[in-house]
Design a protein around this motif. Structure first.
Motif, short mmCIF file in Angstrom:
data_model
loop_
_atom_site.label_atom_id
_atom_site.label_comp_id
_atom_site.label_asym_id
_atom_site.label_seq_id
_atom_site.Cartn_x
_atom_site.Cartn_y
_atom_site.Cartn_z
N PHE A 161 18.10 -1.26 11.98
CA PHE A 161 17.60 -1.53 10.63
C PHE A 161 16.48 -0.58 10.23
N SER A 162 15.49 -0.42 11.10
CA SER A 162 14.38 0.48 10.80
C SER A 162 13.64 0.80 12.10
N ARG A 163 12.76 1.76 12.02
CA ARG A 163 11.95 2.14 13.18
C ARG A 163 10.55 2.46 12.69
N TRP A 164 9.57 1.72 13.19
CA TRP A 164 8.19 1.87 12.74
C TRP A 164 7.32 2.41 13.87
N PHE A 165 6.59 3.46 13.56
CA PHE A 165 5.66 4.07 14.52
C PHE A 165 4.36 4.34 13.77
N PRO A 166 3.48 3.32 13.64
CA PRO A 166 2.23 3.48 12.88
C PRO A 166 1.19 4.25 13.67
N LYS A 167 1.42 5.55 13.85
CA LYS A 167 0.52 6.39 14.65
C LYS A 167 -0.86 6.41 14.03
N ASN A 168 -1.85 5.94 14.77
CA ASN A 168 -3.22 5.89 14.26
C ASN A 168 -4.16 5.82 15.45
N GLU A 169 -5.07 6.77 15.54
CA GLU A 169 -5.98 6.82 16.68
C GLU A 169 -6.95 5.65 16.72
N LYS A 170 -7.07 4.90 15.63
CA LYS A 170 -7.99 3.77 15.61
C LYS A 170 -7.37 2.51 16.19
N MET A 225 -4.54 12.14 -4.08
CA MET A 225 -4.71 12.73 -2.75
C MET A 225 -3.91 11.92 -1.73
N THR A 226 -3.17 12.60 -0.86
CA THR A 226 -2.32 11.92 0.11
C THR A 226 -2.54 12.52 1.49
N ASP A 227 -2.76 11.65 2.47
CA ASP A 227 -2.89 12.07 3.86
C ASP A 227 -1.55 11.86 4.54
N MET A 228 -0.64 12.82 4.41
CA MET A 228 0.69 12.67 4.98
C MET A 228 0.59 12.70 6.51
N PRO A 229 1.43 11.90 7.19
CA PRO A 229 1.36 11.84 8.64
C PRO A 229 1.92 13.09 9.29
N LYS A 230 1.39 13.42 10.46
CA LYS A 230 1.99 14.45 11.28
C LYS A 230 3.20 13.84 11.99
N ILE A 260 9.41 5.58 10.58
CA ILE A 260 8.49 5.32 9.47
C ILE A 260 7.07 5.34 10.02
N THR A 261 6.28 6.29 9.57
CA THR A 261 4.87 6.36 9.94
C THR A 261 4.03 6.22 8.68
N PRO A 262 3.37 5.08 8.48
CA PRO A 262 2.56 4.90 7.27
C PRO A 262 1.47 5.97 7.14
N PHE A 263 1.09 6.24 5.91
CA PHE A 263 0.07 7.25 5.62
C PHE A 263 -0.82 6.75 4.48
N PHE A 264 -1.99 7.35 4.36
CA PHE A 264 -2.94 6.96 3.32
C PHE A 264 -2.77 7.82 2.08
N TRP A 315 -4.71 3.51 -0.54
CA TRP A 315 -3.53 2.72 -0.21
C TRP A 315 -2.96 3.17 1.13
N LEU A 316 -2.29 2.22 1.79
CA LEU A 316 -1.48 2.54 2.96
C LEU A 316 -0.03 2.53 2.50
N CYS A 317 0.66 3.66 2.68
CA CYS A 317 1.97 3.86 2.06
C CYS A 317 3.02 4.23 3.10
N ILE A 318 4.28 4.11 2.67
CA ILE A 318 5.41 4.62 3.43
C ILE A 318 6.25 5.49 2.49
#
Length: 261
Positions: A136-145, A1-6, A227-231, A239-242
């Motif tokens: 190099f990279s761009r990280w946007f860990p969108k998370n309401e928590k 099961m994967t919770d892909m990011p919006k 890059i928005t990590p997802f569960f 797991w927290l994944c990219i």
């Protein structure tokens, strides 16, 4: 099961970070400049990170005045990356003009006084070389928590031999040091360093490169997409994944091991 990011919203706090390379004196892997953030900081307190910070309104205004062919938002992030490096470490990267240790120190003090980069550049008769910082990279860990969400663009810069003076900015950081990517990962495993999730993934990627040129070539292969990590569930664990197609050798870790700042 994967919770892909919006798709990430545009509401993240814009930030820029620089991974600064220097050649190791013993001819080994390149060393990277890292800072340990003060424990009193709200975000990533006590963690080892790369120099950087928020993109200010003044960075956007300065970027607009440069006449760069870059996208205006991208230009502002590169301005911020150069400014924050000077402010936090005393290093003058991405600068065209007469630069030595004494002038860098003077510029840093003036930057603290002016709280803006443009008057510093005028006073030092410097211009900016935005091409000196490589996306190099761009990280946007969108998370309401999370209390605050940073949309952070990471850049690479090269110092060559690294014959430079550095001094920690004690208002935000408690330590400033050179270390190899693998050395930082090993220190994190032994408990000597604390690193948050994006830093760990970036260090794993950086540990692959024998020199700055190899890292720069990798950047050309993998554009700095968001890059928005997802569960995801893996082997009965959460797991927290990219995404696995962005050049990162490790694409996740169990959630119970993750430090997220």
């Amino acid at each position: 099961m994967t919770d892909m990011p919006k798709d990430p919203s545009p509401e993240g706090i814009p930030a820029a970070t620089v991974v600064i390379f220097r050649k190791a004196r013993n001819g080994g892997p390149p060393e990277l400049l890292m800072v340990t953030r003060s424990r009193s900081m709200a975000f990533a307190g006590g963690a080892a990170v790369f120099p950087g910070g928020r993109v200010d309104d003044a960075d956007f205004k300065l970027a607009d005045s440069l006449g760069s062919t870059l996208d205006p938002v991208e230009a502002a992030h590169r301005v911020a990356a150069i400014r924050e490096t000077l402010e936090e470490t005393g290093l003058a990267i991405g600068i065209t003009g007469t630069v030595d240790a004494g002038r860098a120190r003077a510029a840093r003090e003036l930057l603290k006084h002016e709280a803006a980069f443009a008057p510093v550049l005028r006073a030092m008769d410097w211009t900016l070389d935005l091409d000196a910082v490589v996306p190099f990279s761009r990280w946007f860990p969108k998370n309401e928590k999370l209390p605050r969400v940073f949309d952070t663009r990471f850049y690479l810069a090269d110092l060559g031999t690294g014959a430079v003076d550095i001094e920690v900015d004690a208002t935000e950081n408690s330590k400033l040091y050179w270390i190899t990517a693998q050395g930082a990962l090993d220190a994190a495993e032994s408990g000597d360093l604390t690193i948050i999730y994006p830093t760990r993934r970036n260090l794993e990627r950086l540990a692959q490169f024998p020199d700055f040129a190899a890292a720069q070539n990798d950047c050309a292969t993998y554009p700095a997409n968001i890059i928005t990590p997802f569960f995801a569930e893996r082997g009965g664990r959460r797991w927290l994944c990219i995404p696995d197609n962005l050049g990162y050798p490790v694409d996740g870790e169990p959630v119970d091991r993750v430090s997220r700042g």
